[in-house]
Design an enzyme around this catalytic site. Structure first.
Site, PDB file in Angstrom:
ATOM      1  N   THR A 156       3.145   0.913  11.347  1.00 48.53           N
ATOM      2  CA  THR A 156       3.699   2.073  10.630  1.00 48.53           C
ATOM      3  C   THR A 156       5.130   2.265  11.106  1.00 48.53           C
ATOM      4  O   THR A 156       5.447   1.936  12.244  1.00 48.53           O
ATOM      5  CB  THR A 156       2.838   3.311  10.970  1.00 48.53           C
ATOM      6  N   GLY A 208      -0.224   6.015  14.844  1.00 47.53           N
ATOM      7  CA  GLY A 208      -1.446   5.813  15.619  1.00 47.53           C
ATOM      8  C   GLY A 208      -2.667   6.188  14.802  1.00 47.53           C
ATOM      9  O   GLY A 208      -2.646   6.109  13.568  1.00 47.53           O
ATOM     10  N   GLY A 210      -4.687   7.918  12.598  1.00 52.49           N
ATOM     11  CA  GLY A 210      -4.311   8.972  11.667  1.00 52.49           C
ATOM     12  C   GLY A 210      -5.234  10.180  11.686  1.00 52.49           C
ATOM     13  O   GLY A 210      -4.780  11.319  11.596  1.00 52.49           O
TER      14      GLY A 210
HETATM   15  N1  ASP Z   1      -0.996   6.694  11.391  1.00 50.42           N
HETATM   16  C1  ASP Z   1      -1.149   5.678  10.398  1.00 50.42           C
HETATM   17  C2  ASP Z   1      -2.326   6.049   9.524  1.00 50.42           C
HETATM   18  O1  ASP Z   1      -3.340   6.472  10.047  1.00 50.42           O
HETATM   19  C3  ASP Z   1      -1.390   4.317  10.975  1.00 50.42           C
HETATM   20  C4  ASP Z   1      -0.498   3.925  12.130  1.00 50.42           C
HETATM   21  O2  ASP Z   1       0.374   4.671  12.533  1.00 50.42           O
HETATM   22  O3  ASP Z   1      -0.651   2.786  12.618  1.00 50.42           O
HETATM   23  O4  ASP Z   1      -2.274   5.856   8.346  1.00 50.42           O
END
Ligand code: ASP
Length: 305
Positions: A156, A208, A210
């Site tokens: 992300t 992270g 979510g």
């Molecule tokens: N936070 C993002 C989500 O859950 C994924 C990530 O940050 O790796 O969609």
């Protein structure tokens, strides 16, 4: 005249050795793009969008053209942008054919009515304002051509910035969790969770797990700590410590305050980041990777006051 700062991240998680150098190079390119906007008198919102576009255009990250597929093999992207002067925000979710979802989030912000548009309505708006599209087949083909190493977690992307007027902004963009259920929306486009900005404190972009970030309201929580006068590094560390205490989940955060101070915190093994602040001669990048075998990461905090 305020201290001008731009910080970007390429996702909290684990980045295998062979991808780290490229991830850092691309984070540096993104921070340069944001910096260029700030130096040309552009505002913090334009800077974070410019930075995130660079990372969305890279197949390496899980956003834009590099987005990972859902359990059904589709691509569903989420993005948000927020500015801290008037608390204007724009977000999009579940978009399948927009090349740069963060640009669409900016269009929603500019519209000044709704905060979040999802799915087909969001895509119609993208076409109405003339944004570049990409076919879903193209996105899926890109994912198949360049499979993410199975050991990689994360990707992300996000950016935070403060401009010469002391206005802050944050933007985040993602393809979401790999193999996610169709229709699932993570924290990234949710104002207060993955993305938040308020001049009274500063701006935050999270990454992270979510669902944990959503339940905790990580972005708003971190900015509240800045409002109390804590430095971004301390605020980021506290926010990560608190989410880890309350919930099971891995996360990362970048934070900037209106004085141009910034903080980077994550409890994952790695998170590529890059930053540039007035007074520094060139951008810097780091990934803070913990080698295999050293056990799970605890909490990594960096920053500049
Ligand atoms: N936070 C993002 C989500 O859950 C994924 C990530 O940050 O790796 O969609």
């Amino acid at each position: 005249m305020h201290q001008v700062t731009c910080v970007v991240h390429g996702g909290a998680g684990h980045w295998p050795d062979e991808e780290q150098e490229q991830a850092l190079e691309e984070c540096l390119a993104a921070v340069r793009a944001g910096w260029h906007v700030l130096q040309s008198g552009g505002d913090a919102v334009a800077a974070v969008v410019a930075a995130v576009v660079v990372l969305e255009d890279s197949p390496l990250f899980n956003a834009g053209v590099g987005s990972v597929p859902t359990e059904e093999g589709h691509v569903e992207m989420d993005a948000a942008v927020m500015e801290g002067k008037e608390l204007k925000a724009g977000a999009v979710a579940l978009v399948r054919s927009v090349r740069n979802p963060v640009r669409l989030a900016l269009e929603v912000l500019k519209l000044g009515q709704e905060v979040m548009l999802a799915g087909e309505a969001a895509e119609r708006w993208a076409r109405a304002v003339g944004l570049a599209t990409v076919s879903e087949e193209e996105l899926i083909r890109a994912a198949v051509r360049r499979p993410t190493p199975p050991e990689r977690i994360g990707g992300t992307v996000g950016a935070v910035a403060v401009d010469v007027h002391g206005n802050v902004a944050a933007a985040t963009s993602t393809g979401g969790r790999r193999g996610k259920r169709s229709g699932r929306i993570g924290d990234s486009p949710v104002i207060g969770a993955g993305t938040y900005a308020d001049n009274r404190g500063g701006a935050a972009s999270a990454t992270g797990d979510g669902e944990a970030i959503l339940r905790f309201g990580l972005g708003r929580y971190a900015v509240s700590q800045l409002e109390r006068g804590l430095s971004p590094a301390i605020a980021g560390g506290m926010a990560l410590a608190e989410i880890s205490r309350r919930l099971v989940g891995e996360a990362g955060l970048i934070l900037v305050d209106r004085f141009g101070r910034f903080g980077i915190a994550h409890n994952t093994r790695s998170m590529p980041v890059a930053w540039l602040r007035s007074g520094c001669s060139r951008p810097e990048a780091s990934i803070c990777s913990i080698p295999e075998g050293r056990g799970p990461a605890r909490l990594f905090v960096r920053g500049m006051d």
